[in-house]
Design an enzyme around this catalytic site. Structure first.
Site, PDB file in Angstrom:
ATOM      1  N   GLY A  61      12.960  -3.273  11.139  1.00 13.65           N
ATOM      2  CA  GLY A  61      11.936  -2.411  10.294  1.00 13.65           C
ATOM      3  C   GLY A  61      10.638  -3.249  10.286  1.00 13.65           C
ATOM      4  O   GLY A  61       9.678  -2.607   9.441  1.00 13.65           O
ATOM      5  N   GLN A  62      10.452  -4.537  10.736  1.00 14.36           N
ATOM      6  CA  GLN A  62       9.279  -5.100  10.762  1.00 14.36           C
ATOM      7  C   GLN A  62       8.164  -4.145  11.446  1.00 14.36           C
ATOM      8  O   GLN A  62       8.215  -3.990  12.587  1.00 14.36           O
ATOM      9  CB  GLN A  62       9.332  -6.539  11.284  1.00 14.36           C
ATOM     10  CG  GLN A  62       8.173  -7.256  11.213  1.00 14.36           C
ATOM     11  CD  GLN A  62       8.117  -8.728  11.498  1.00 14.36           C
ATOM     12  OE1 GLN A  62       9.182  -9.433  12.218  1.00 14.36           O
ATOM     13  NE2 GLN A  62       7.025  -9.583  11.211  1.00 14.36           N
ATOM     14  N   SER A  63       6.897  -4.019  10.661  1.00 11.36           N
ATOM     15  CA  SER A  63       5.842  -3.459  11.274  1.00 11.36           C
ATOM     16  C   SER A  63       4.535  -4.249  11.374  1.00 11.36           C
ATOM     17  O   SER A  63       3.403  -3.770  12.168  1.00 11.36           O
ATOM     18  CB  SER A  63       5.666  -2.163  10.686  1.00 11.36           C
ATOM     19  OG  SER A  63       5.306  -2.342   9.185  1.00 11.36           O
ATOM     20  N   HIS A  74       6.368 -11.918   5.969  1.00 10.49           N
ATOM     21  CA  HIS A  74       6.022 -11.465   4.389  1.00 10.49           C
ATOM     22  C   HIS A  74       7.355 -11.133   3.867  1.00 10.49           C
ATOM     23  O   HIS A  74       8.469 -10.869   4.453  1.00 10.49           O
ATOM     24  CB  HIS A  74       5.451 -10.336   4.386  1.00 10.49           C
ATOM     25  CG  HIS A  74       5.720  -9.228   5.415  1.00 10.49           C
ATOM     26  ND1 HIS A  74       5.386  -9.215   6.638  1.00 10.49           N
ATOM     27  CD2 HIS A  74       6.134  -7.911   5.142  1.00 10.49           C
ATOM     28  CE1 HIS A  74       5.751  -8.062   6.999  1.00 10.49           C
ATOM     29  NE2 HIS A  74       6.325  -7.200   6.225  1.00 10.49           N
ATOM     30  N   ILE A 125       0.891  -1.388   0.107  1.00 10.88           N
ATOM     31  CA  ILE A 125       0.026   0.166  -0.023  1.00 10.88           C
ATOM     32  C   ILE A 125       0.898   1.210  -0.038  1.00 10.88           C
ATOM     33  O   ILE A 125       0.617   2.272  -0.353  1.00 10.88           O
ATOM     34  CB  ILE A 125      -1.081   0.006   1.158  1.00 10.88           C
ATOM     35  CG1 ILE A 125      -2.362   0.762   1.012  1.00 10.88           C
ATOM     36  CG2 ILE A 125      -0.079   0.367   2.345  1.00 10.88           C
ATOM     37  CD1 ILE A 125      -3.209   0.501   2.136  1.00 10.88           C
ATOM     38  N   ASN A 148      12.155  -8.349   6.765  1.00  5.98           N
ATOM     39  CA  ASN A 148      12.180  -7.653   7.918  1.00  5.98           C
ATOM     40  C   ASN A 148      11.751  -8.444   9.020  1.00  5.98           C
ATOM     41  O   ASN A 148      10.809  -8.731   8.994  1.00  5.98           O
ATOM     42  CB  ASN A 148      11.627  -6.187   8.194  1.00  5.98           C
ATOM     43  CG  ASN A 148      12.042  -5.242   6.955  1.00  5.98           C
ATOM     44  OD1 ASN A 148      13.266  -5.409   6.632  1.00  5.98           O
ATOM     45  ND2 ASN A 148      11.174  -4.516   6.127  1.00  5.98           N
ATOM     46  N   HIS A 193       9.076  -9.128   1.062  1.00  6.77           N
ATOM     47  CA  HIS A 193       8.753  -8.132   0.063  1.00  6.77           C
ATOM     48  C   HIS A 193       9.489  -8.106  -1.288  1.00  6.77           C
ATOM     49  O   HIS A 193      10.822  -8.573  -1.377  1.00  6.77           O
ATOM     50  CB  HIS A 193       9.627  -6.575   0.586  1.00  6.77           C
ATOM     51  CG  HIS A 193       8.978  -6.265   1.913  1.00  6.77           C
ATOM     52  ND1 HIS A 193       8.396  -5.130   2.013  1.00  6.77           N
ATOM     53  CD2 HIS A 193       9.240  -6.565   3.247  1.00  6.77           C
ATOM     54  CE1 HIS A 193       7.962  -4.816   3.101  1.00  6.77           C
ATOM     55  NE2 HIS A 193       8.618  -5.856   4.071  1.00  6.77           N
TER      56      HIS A 193
END
Ligand code: 5GP
Ligand code: ZN
Length: 113
Positions: free
Chosen positions: A92-94, A99, A31, A86, A101
């Site tokens: 940086g994993q949010s 997943h 997104i 990440n 990228h």
């Protein structure tokens, strides 16, 4: 996982721009893209991050690599792409559902930031 964003995308409770789907794996456009091509490839099973993979998950991890290869071919990414996972907040994993990228169509630097 009731409150997991990517589980909700898997269950179609939240809309996503899906580019690949089978029984075990879903791929959709990010997104908030960080490159002209930015796709997330996600196991449908809720796995929090790479440290939580179990023996039974190894086969689907291999399948994810094959799906990444197929998406790269379909999207004509032969000039190059980067795959990023990440893992944990400090990296940086949010979203805490594993997943991969796929980023492409711009120049990437090394070492990454
Ligand atoms: P992370 O930071 O955990 O490695 O990556 C999470 C990614 O999910 C981010 O790139 C972010 O832009 C993306 N993302 C967050 N919420 C949504 C959403 O609702 N839909 C889609 N398609 N991507 C999302
Ligand atoms: Zn989940």
């Amino acid at each position: 996982m009731r409150d997991c964003l990517f589980c909700k995308i898997v269950k179609k409770e939240i809309k996503a721009d899906i580019v690949y789907e089978d029984d075990e794996i879903i791929g959709f456009n990010d997104i908030n893209p960080q490159a002209p091509v930015h796709i997330l490839v996600v196991p449908k099973k809720h796995i929090e991050d790479l440290t939580k993979i179990e023996k039974d998950d190894v086969r689907v991890m291999g399948r994810i690599m094959e799906v990444i290869k197929d998406i790269a071919k379909e999207k004509h990414l032969e000039s190059g792409f980067r795959v990023v996972v990440n893992t944990k907040e400090s990296a940086g994993q949010s979203v805490f559902h594993l997943h991969f990228h796929i980023l492409s169509q711009r120049r990437f630097h090394w070492p990454p930031g």
